[in-house]
Scaffold this motif. Structure first.
Motif, short mmCIF file in Angstrom:
data_model
loop_
_atom_site.label_atom_id
_atom_site.label_comp_id
_atom_site.label_asym_id
_atom_site.label_seq_id
_atom_site.Cartn_x
_atom_site.Cartn_y
_atom_site.Cartn_z
N GLU A 2 0.74 -1.40 0.27
CA GLU A 2 0.15 0.44 0.55
C GLU A 2 1.20 1.26 -0.35
O GLU A 2 1.86 1.72 0.82
CB GLU A 2 -0.82 0.23 1.13
N SER A 5 2.81 2.88 3.34
CA SER A 5 3.34 1.60 4.14
C SER A 5 4.87 1.97 4.61
O SER A 5 5.29 2.14 3.96
CB SER A 5 2.40 0.40 4.38
N ALA A 168 -2.42 1.14 11.45
CA ALA A 168 -3.00 0.66 10.08
C ALA A 168 -2.37 1.59 9.40
O ALA A 168 -1.62 1.12 7.86
CB ALA A 168 -4.45 1.57 10.24
N LEU A 173 -2.90 -0.70 5.94
CA LEU A 173 -4.38 -1.35 6.09
C LEU A 173 -5.32 -0.32 6.22
O LEU A 173 -5.40 0.34 7.21
CB LEU A 173 -4.27 -2.19 6.74
N THR A 174 -6.17 -0.99 6.53
CA THR A 174 -7.34 -1.01 6.89
C THR A 174 -7.53 -0.73 8.26
O THR A 174 -6.74 -1.79 9.03
CB THR A 174 -8.57 -1.10 7.13
N GLY A 177 -8.63 -4.56 8.62
CA GLY A 177 -7.52 -4.98 7.70
C GLY A 177 -6.58 -5.42 9.54
O GLY A 177 -5.36 -6.54 9.85
#
Ligand SMILES: [Zn+2]
Length: 254
Positions: A2, A5, A168, A173-174, A177
């Motif tokens: 992502e 990240s 996150a 990630l969410t 997630g």
């Protein structure tokens, strides 16, 4: 990966984007200072530790890049340093730097007893003592077997006690997630933990002991069996470690 990240930023650093390291620095410098202040008495020493630790990690990521061609750099075995667990790697580098300095030039004064962190310090989310204990235990060996992404999510959620919302952006990630990944990682850790115990109990004598260690820990064996188990523990370091581990588990078990 992502955008934004840790994994993506690390990848950018490896590809030569220095600005990506700046973003990693911003994200993790607070945690680095938390640990540095636990390890040293003086602010100047903490500053030194933090900058040296970052320099080491940066250097590791770059050395890995320079010693291999672009094509080879895509292969995991040609890379050096973390792929996603940046903070765990950084804090380990920082701790090693602190110990090296103390041994080498006595320049850094370590605080009296790092293991008796209490009071205001106890509110610091990262506790080095927890990790020090973890490193010696079978749980650490189980942890080391996990994929790096699982290590990273467990580190941030379980060791540092951050919430999914806080973790996150680090993992890209969410929050949901993160929760799902943490759930899978914890189950993976449980399985690896059991596997480590099995792998440690290879010989017949060890197997016989390991099968009875649970009962031994709870004082549930006959006198004769107790004597057999204890005779083996006398001579077998592995089983002693296992027994110590079970004693820990037992004392924490409700
Ligand atoms: Zn044994």
């Amino acid at each position: 990966m992502e955008p934004g990240s840790d994994a993506e930023l690390i990848d950018s650093v490896r590809k030569g984007t220095a600005a990506a390291f700046g973003q990693l620095y911003e994200r993790h410098v607070g945690a680095a200072y938390n640990l540095a202040r636990q390890l040293t008495r003086h602010q100047a020493d903490a500053d030194d530790l933090v900058s040296e630790a970052f320099a080491k990690v940066m250097n590791t990521l770059w050395t890995g890049k320079k010693t291999s061609t672009a094509k080879e750099a895509d292969k995991p075995q040609a890379r050096r340093g973390p792929d996603s667990a940046f903070r765990a790697y950084l804090l380990t580098a920082l701790r090693h730097t602190a110990y090296d300095k103390t041994r080498r030039d006595k320049r850094v004064e370590l605080s009296d007893d790092v293991t008796t962190v209490s009071g205001a310090d106890a509110a610091v989310p990262f506790s080095d003592t927890a990790v020090a204990g973890l490193e010696r235990s079978l749980a650490a060996r189980a942890f080391a077997r996990l994929p790096e992404r699982w290590q990273a999510v467990l580190w941030h959620t379980t060791v540092e006690g951050l919430s999914p919302v806080e973790v996150a952006p680090i993992l890209g990630l969410t929050p949901n997630g993160v929760s799902a990944l943490a759930y899978r990682a914890r189950e993976g850790l449980r399985q690896a933990y059991l596997q480590v115990h099995l792998a440690e109990s290879t010989s017949e004598r060890c197997k016989a002991t390991a099968e009875r260690l649970g009962a031994w820990t709870r004082d549930g064996l006959s006198k004769r069996e107790t004597a057999q188990v204890e005779a083996h523990l006398e001579e077998c370091e592995r089983c002693r470690a296992l027994a110590a581990e079970l004693a820990d588990v037992n004392s924490g078990m409700r």
